[in-house]
Design a protein around this motif. Structure first.
Motif, mmCIF file in Angstrom:
data_model
loop_
_atom_site.group_PDB
_atom_site.id
_atom_site.type_symbol
_atom_site.label_atom_id
_atom_site.label_comp_id
_atom_site.label_asym_id
_atom_site.label_seq_id
_atom_site.Cartn_x
_atom_site.Cartn_y
_atom_site.Cartn_z
ATOM 1 N N VAL A 1 -2.823 9.532 2.194
ATOM 2 C CA VAL A 1 -1.943 10.653 1.860
ATOM 3 C C VAL A 1 -1.411 11.307 3.141
ATOM 4 N N GLY A 2 -2.309 11.467 4.130
ATOM 5 C CA GLY A 2 -1.900 12.075 5.394
ATOM 6 C C GLY A 2 -0.777 11.291 6.045
ATOM 7 N N ALA A 3 -0.906 9.965 6.053
ATOM 8 C CA ALA A 3 0.126 9.113 6.658
ATOM 9 C C ALA A 3 1.433 9.243 5.877
ATOM 10 N N ALA A 4 1.319 9.338 4.559
ATOM 11 C CA ALA A 4 2.523 9.489 3.728
ATOM 12 C C ALA A 4 3.212 10.820 4.041
ATOM 13 N N MET A 5 2.407 11.854 4.249
ATOM 14 C CA MET A 5 2.975 13.165 4.558
ATOM 15 C C MET A 5 3.724 13.115 5.893
ATOM 16 N N ASP A 6 3.195 12.343 6.856
ATOM 17 C CA ASP A 6 3.889 12.186 8.140
ATOM 18 C C ASP A 6 5.282 11.604 7.932
ATOM 19 N N VAL A 7 5.361 10.623 7.034
ATOM 20 C CA VAL A 7 6.654 9.992 6.741
ATOM 21 C C VAL A 7 7.593 10.998 6.085
ATOM 22 N N LEU A 8 6.997 11.837 5.222
ATOM 23 C CA LEU A 8 7.830 12.781 4.466
ATOM 24 C C LEU A 8 8.291 13.978 5.295
ATOM 25 N N ASP B 1 14.850 4.387 -2.640
ATOM 26 C CA ASP B 1 15.321 4.613 -4.009
ATOM 27 C C ASP B 1 15.702 6.070 -4.267
ATOM 28 N N ASN B 2 15.670 6.874 -3.200
ATOM 29 C CA ASN B 2 16.028 8.296 -3.336
ATOM 30 C C ASN B 2 15.183 9.069 -4.331
ATOM 31 N N ILE B 3 13.946 8.737 -4.413
ATOM 32 C CA ILE B 3 13.060 9.524 -5.278
ATOM 33 C C ILE B 3 12.788 10.837 -4.552
ATOM 34 N N SER B 4 12.756 11.923 -5.292
ATOM 35 C CA SER B 4 12.612 13.221 -4.622
ATOM 36 C C SER B 4 11.234 13.362 -3.998
ATOM 37 N N PRO B 5 11.199 13.971 -2.797
ATOM 38 C CA PRO B 5 9.894 14.160 -2.141
ATOM 39 C C PRO B 5 8.927 14.951 -3.016
ATOM 40 N N GLN B 6 9.447 15.920 -3.768
ATOM 41 C CA GLN B 6 8.562 16.701 -4.637
ATOM 42 C C GLN B 6 7.826 15.805 -5.631
ATOM 43 N N SER B 7 8.577 14.865 -6.276
ATOM 44 C CA SER B 7 7.908 13.995 -7.255
ATOM 45 C C SER B 7 6.894 13.104 -6.561
ATOM 46 N N ILE B 8 7.284 12.621 -5.361
ATOM 47 C CA ILE B 8 6.333 11.766 -4.650
ATOM 48 C C ILE B 8 5.046 12.540 -4.416
ATOM 49 N N ILE B 9 5.200 13.781 -3.965
ATOM 50 C CA ILE B 9 4.007 14.568 -3.626
ATOM 51 C C ILE B 9 3.212 14.926 -4.883
ATOM 52 N N THR B 10 3.877 15.519 -5.862
ATOM 53 C CA THR B 10 3.091 16.020 -7.005
ATOM 54 C C THR B 10 2.619 14.892 -7.927
ATOM 55 N N GLY C 1 0.843 -1.194 0.000
ATOM 56 C CA GLY C 1 0.000 0.000 0.000
ATOM 57 C C GLY C 1 0.874 1.237 0.000
ATOM 58 N N VAL C 2 0.255 2.401 0.215
ATOM 59 C CA VAL C 2 1.000 3.657 0.120
ATOM 60 C C VAL C 2 2.187 3.675 1.086
ATOM 61 N N MET C 3 1.993 3.213 2.337
ATOM 62 C CA MET C 3 3.078 3.279 3.315
ATOM 63 C C MET C 3 4.280 2.436 2.911
ATOM 64 N N GLU C 4 4.016 1.204 2.456
ATOM 65 C CA GLU C 4 5.117 0.342 2.025
ATOM 66 C C GLU C 4 5.828 0.949 0.811
ATOM 67 N N LEU C 5 5.031 1.519 -0.083
ATOM 68 C CA LEU C 5 5.609 2.118 -1.288
ATOM 69 C C LEU C 5 6.439 3.358 -0.951
ATOM 70 N N MET C 6 6.015 4.083 0.088
ATOM 71 C CA MET C 6 6.778 5.263 0.512
ATOM 72 C C MET C 6 8.180 4.858 0.956
ATOM 73 N N GLU C 7 8.215 3.780 1.734
ATOM 74 C CA GLU C 7 9.516 3.288 2.200
ATOM 75 C C GLU C 7 10.418 3.009 1.005
ATOM 76 N N GLN C 8 9.841 2.290 0.046
ATOM 77 C CA GLN C 8 10.550 1.921 -1.175
ATOM 78 C C GLN C 8 11.049 3.183 -1.892
#
Ligand code: B12
Lengths: 512, 228
Positions: free
Chosen positions: B85-92, B45-54, B34-41
Motif C-alpha cells: 500500500v505504501g508503494a502504491a501511495m508513492d505512485v499516487l 485506465d483513468n480510474i479515480s485515485p479516490q476509488s483506488i484508495i478507498t 502485483g499491486v504496483m503493476e495493477l496501479m499502472e494499469q
C-alpha cells in the motif's frame, strides 16, 4: 508407505567405545557366572540343547541354574534380525526399524490401573466474588474397556503417536482373566489403526488373539507380512531370573514368529546395583539372555532389545522414573542396543508426579528430550502416563503429543548447504543496502512452509495459565473425531470365531 | 474492466504482493500482476485515485487487519500488505497533488537522541504509510533541534517519538519542551511509543498519546482524522 519416524542424525551418546566394550564383556561374564536362575523348564531344555551348563537348584526340579557361555550368546545374536517391521491395520501406519539407524518412533504405554478424569470447577474469590477462576480437578477411578476404546481413539488422532501399546488395564465387572486378552486386543484394534503391542494375561488366549489378528490382516500369511500385533514379555525378573509363566508366553510367541519385545526392568538400588556400571552390565545381560533364548527357539524371530531400567526412590524404594539417572540408564541402553544392531525399545516420559502439572511436565520433558536424542527406534514415551505408570490421563496424552511435536522440531537436521547459503548471502547484501535494515520481508515465504516452529500450542490469551483448559478443548475435539473401525463383515467373523469378546464392543450391533 | 482492476488491487493488498515477483499467501498467484503493476494499469485506465484508495488499498488493508485480529495473519503478512500500500501511495502522490486531493496527513517519526533502537519505529512507519499517511522517517539518535526544525519547515500534522531506554525516554520531554519554546507545540500531535514509556509517562511529559504498538498508532491517527 510407512510412518516417517524422527531421524536423529547424530545421536546423543554417553558411553565411550571402551565403556561399551566393558559393559558387553561384563554382561558376558555375568551370564556365565553367576548365570541365570530359570524357573521355566522349557527354557532350560532349549538352552541345554545349545551348550548352556545347567544345574538343578536344590534338586527340586522347579528351578535351575543356567550358565551361558559367551559363544552361545554371540551365535544367537547373529540370527536376530537387524530390521524389524511392525505392521498396522492401516498400512500407512507401518513402522520399520533398523537396529543401526537412530530413527525414533513414538509409542504409547503401559497398562495403567487408574484412569484420571478431569473437570474444571469454578472457584470464586472469597473477598471479591466477582473474581472467578477455573481450576482443573483430577478424579481417579478404575479403568474400563470403554476407557481403553477412548484412549485408542484419541491416540489414533494424536499425530506424533506412531504405535499403540494398550495403556488402560480393563477392570470392568464382566472382564475375567479368561476374556481379558481378547477384549483388550479387540478394543484397541477396533479403535486404532496403528501398530498394536501388548502383553498377554493368559497364555491360552494366544491362539484367540492371533486368530483375531489374522482375520483383520486377511489370513495367516497376510499377518506374517503385516504383523499388526506384537507382544511385550518381561521374561526376566531382575536380577537374572527367568520367570515361569512369562517365559512360557515368550517361547510361544517366538514359535509364531511374531515380533516381540524382550524387556527387563531392573531397579538400581534394589534389584540391580545402585551403581551405573552395575545396572548396565546386569540389564544388558538380562536382555541378551532373553534374545538368546528367543533366537534358539526360532532363529530369525523379530525381537526388540527392551530396556526399562529405573532407579529406586529412596523414600519408598518404588521405581523413580523422575530420577535423572533413569534417563541416563535409558540413554546407555539405546547405545548398547545399537552396538548389537538390534532395534531398541526404551522408555521416557514416565513421571513420579500423580497428576498433570508442573512436576509432571518437568519430569517427562527432561527424559523425553534426552532419551529421544539418543535415537531409540521404539520409544515407549508414556503418552498420558503418571504416577510411575499406574495412572493414565487423556489430557496429559494430548499435552505430550504437543510437546513431542516440539521435540521433533528440535531434532531436525540443520539446513546449511551451498545453495541455502547463496540465497541468504543475497538477502544479507540486499538488506544491508536498505535504509530500514530489516529482513522481515524474507520471513513470509517460510512462514507457512512448516520451516518455523510455532508458539506454545496451549498459550492462553491473557496472563493466566490456560494450558489445561486449552488442552482439554483439544481433547474433546479429538474424542469427537470418528475412527475407522474394523469392517462389519470382519467384525462378525471375529465375534463368531473368537470367544469372549463383550457384545457391547460390537459397534455394528450397537447401531441396531 | 476498472472494477476488475480495483478488485485485483484489493486482493493483492490482502495477499501482500507489491510486485509480480512476490509470492503472497496463495502461491498460485506468482507471476501475475502485483499491486504496483495493477496501479499502472489503473492510472492508464483513468480510474479515480479516490476509488483506488478507498475500494482497493484501504478496503484491502481492512481485510488484512481482520485476518490479523483473528490470528490468521502474522506481523510479516501485515507488513507486506502495508508495504504494498505504501508503494502504491508513492505512485499516487503526484497524481493526488495535481488533483489537489489531500493525503490523510503528514507523519514524522524519529528515535530520540541517545537511542538507536529502530525496529519498532520502522514497523510503525511502514504501517502508517500503508494506512495512507505520508511518512517522513527522521532516523535514529535524532536530537531535539533537528526534530523541531523539521516540524517548523515541513509542518507535519503528527510527530512520533520512539524510545526504548529508560535513559533516553526523558529526551521525549525535551523534544516537547523545545516545540513549546518554538511555539510549535499546538501545530502537531505528538505520539510516543517504545518499551520504556507508558500512558502515564505520556501524560507526565504532555504528549498527546502513548501507543503500545503500531496498530494503536494507526487507530490514534485515524481518530484524530475523524475528530478534525
Ligand atoms: C532488539 C533490541 C536491541 C537491538 C536494537 C536493534 C535495532 N535495530 O533496533 C540492539 C542489540 C542494537 C540493542 C541495543 C541496546 N539495548 Co536493546 N533491546 C532490544 C529488544 C530486545 C527488542 C526491541 C525491539 O526491537 N522490539 C521489537 C519491536 C517491534 O518492538 P518495540 O520496539 O517495542 O516497538 C513497538 C512498540 O513499542 C511501538 N512503538 C515503538 N516506538 C514507537 C514510536 C511511536 C511513535 C509509536 C506510535 C509506537 C512505537 O510500536 C512498535 C511496533 O509494534 C529490547 C527488549 C524490549 N523489551 O523491548 C531491548 C532493550 C530495549 N534494550 C536494552 C538495552 C539496555 C540496550 C543497550 C543499552 C545494551 C547495551 N548495554 O549496549 C543498547 C542500547 C544502545 C542504544 N544507545 O540505544 C534494554 C533497555 C533497558 C532500559 N534501561 O530501559 C531492553 C529493554 C532490554 C532489557 N530488558 O534489558 N537493543
Amino acid at each position: 508407505m510407512a510412518r516417517q519416524g524422527i531421524l536423529v542424525d547424530r545421536p546423543y551418546e554417553r558411553l565411550t567405545g571402551e565403556q561399551v566394550q566393558l559393559i558387553h564383556q561384563s554382561s558376558m561374564d555375568i551370564l556365565r557366572d553367576p548365570g541365570l536362575i530359570s524357573f521355566n523348564k522349557e527354557a532350560v531344555e532349549v538352552l541345554d540343547g545349545h551348550g548352556a551348563v545347567i544345574e538343578s537348584v536344590a534338586g527340586d526340579h522347579r528351578s535351575w541354574k543356567v550358565s551361558l557361555p559367551e559363544q552361545v550368546v554371540v551365535e544367537a545374536l547373529k540370527s536376530a534380525p537387524r530390521t524389524v517391521k511392525l505392521g498396522a491395520r492401516n498400512p500407512d501406519n507401518t513402522v520399520v526399524m533398523h537396529g543401526d539407524e537412530p530413527k525414533v518412533y513414538l509409542i504409547t504405554g503401559s497398562e495403567t490401573n487408574i484412569w484420571l478424569d478431569v473437570d474444571f470447577p469454578t472457584y470464586v474469590h472469597k473477598s471479591d466474588p466477582a473474581r472467578e477462576i477455573k481450576v482443573p480437578e483430577f478424579k481417579p477411578r478404575r479403568g474400563t474397556v470403554e476407557d481403553l476404546c477412548q484412549s485408542a481413539r484419541v491416540c489414533e488422532h494424536l499425530e506424533m503417536v506412531d504405535g499403540f501399546i494398550r495403556n488402560v488395564n480393563i477392570q470392568d465387572r464382566d472382564i475375567t482373566e479368561q476374556n481379558k486378552d481378547v477384549n483388550k486386543y479387540f478394543a484397541s484394534l477396533n479403535n486404532n489403526t496403528k501398530h498394536f503391542m501388548s502383553g498377554l494375561t493368559s497364555l491360552d488366549q494366544l491362539d484367540n488373539v492371533v486368530r483375531m489378528a489374522e482375520l483383520i490382516a486377511g489370513g495367516e500369511k497376510a499377518l506374517e507380512d503385516n504383523p499388526i500385533i506384537s507382544f511385550i514379555t518381561c521374561l526376566v525378573k531382575s536380577p537374572l531370573q527367568l520367570v515361569q509363566d512369562t517365559t512360557d508366553t515368550f517361547i510361544a510367541v517366538c514359535r509364531r514368529g511374531l515380533p516381540v519385545a524382550v524387556s527387563s526392568s531392573p531397579q538400581a538400588g534394589t534389584t540391580a546395583p545402585i551403581k551405573e556400571a552395575g545396572i548396565m552390565a546386569q540389564i544388558n545381560a538380562e536382555v541378551l539372555a532373553g534374545i538368546t533364548l528367543g533366537q534358539l527357539v526360532k532363529p530369525g524371530t523379530p525381537v526388540l532389545y527392551g530396556s526399562v531400567p529405573v532407579r529406586a526412590r529412596m523414600d519408598t524404594l518404588n521405581d523413580s522414573y523422575g530420577a535423572i539417572e533413569t534417563s541416563q540408564y535409558n540413554i546407555d541402553c539405546v547405545q548398547m542396543a545399537r552396538f548389537y544392531g538390534i532395534p531398541n525399545y526404551s522408555t521416557s516420559g514416565v513421571c513420579d508426579s500423580k497428576i498433570p502439572g508442573q512436576q509432571s511436565s518437568v519430569e517427562r520433558l527432561f527424559s523425553d528430550i534426552v532419551v529421544a536424542m539418543a535415537g531409540p527406534q521404539y520409544l515407549h514415551c508414556a503418552f498420558g502416563l503418571l504416577d510411575c505408570n499406574s495412572v493414565f490421563c487423556l489430557l496429559q496424552a494430548v499435552l505430550d503429543d504437543a510437546h513431542f511435536r516440539m521435540i521433533e522440531f528440535l531434532l531436525r537436521q540443520p539446513r546449511i548447504d551451498q545453495a541455502e547459503m547463496e540465497v541468504v548471502l543475497k538477502q544479507i547484501r540486499t538488506v544491508a543496502a536498505t535504509p530500514q535494515k530489516l529482513y522481515i520481508n524474507y520471513i513470509r515465504p517460510v512462514l507457512r512452509s512448516g520451516e518455523l516452529s510455532g508458539i506454545y500450542p496451549f498459550e492462553g490469551s491473557g496472563e493466566a495459565d490456560q494450558v489445561f483448559e486449552l488442552a482439554h478443548e483439544r481433547m474433546q475435539e479429538l474424542l469427537a473425531m470418528p475412527v475407522e473401525h474394523i469392517d462389519r463383515e470382519t467384525t462378525a467373523r471375529i465375534f463368531e470365531e473368537v470367544p469372549g469378546i463383550l457384545p457391547r464392543l460390537n459397534v455394528y450391533e450397537r447401531e441396531n | 474492466m476498472s472494477k476488475d482492476t480495483i478488485a485485483a488491487i484489493k486482493e493483492n493488498v490482502i495477499q501482500g504482493r507489491k510486485t509480480q515477483e512476490d509470492v503472497g499467501i496463495d502461491d498460485t498467484l506468482a507471476g501475475t500482476p502485483g499491486v504496483m503493476e495493477l496501479m499502472e494499469q489503473a492510472l492508464e485506465d483513468n480510474i479515480s485515485p479516490q476509488s483506488i484508495i478507498t475500494e482497493g488499498l484501504t478496503a484491502g488493508m481492512e481485510v488484512v487487519g481482520e485476518k490479523f485480529s483473528s490470528k490468521e495473519y502474522f506481523i510479516p503478512d501485515m507488513l507486506a500488505s502495508a508495504e504494498a500500500v505504501g508503494a502504491a501511495m508513492d505512485v499516487l502522490k503526484p497524481v493526488l497533488e495535481k488533483a489537489k486531493v489531500e493525503t490523510k496527513g503528514r507523519f514524522a517519526i524519529a528515535t530520540v537522541k541517545g537511542d538507536i533502537h529502530d525496529i519498532g519505529k520502522n514497523i510503525v512507519a511502514i504501517l502508517l504509510k500503508g494506512a495512507g499517511y505520508e511518512v517522513h522517517d527522521l532516523g535514529i539518535d535524532v536530537p531535539a533541534e533537528k526534530i523541531v526544525e523539521f516540524v517548523r519547515e515541513e509542518k507535519p500534522g503528527y510527530l512520533g517519538l520512539s524510545a526504548l531506554l529508560t535513559t533516553t525516554m526523558t529526551e521525549m520531554g525535551v523534544v516537547i519542551g523545545a516545540l513549546k519554546e518554538s511555539s510549535l507545540r499546538n501545530s502537531v500531535k505528538v505520539l510516543i511509543g517504545g518499551a520504556a514509556v507508558s500512558d502515564e509517562f505520556a501524560r507526565e511529559i504532555g504528549a498527546d498519546a502513548y501507543c503500545a504498538d503500531a496498530f494503536s498508532a494507526v487507530r490514534a491517527l485515524d481518530s484524530y482524522q475523524k475528530a478534525s
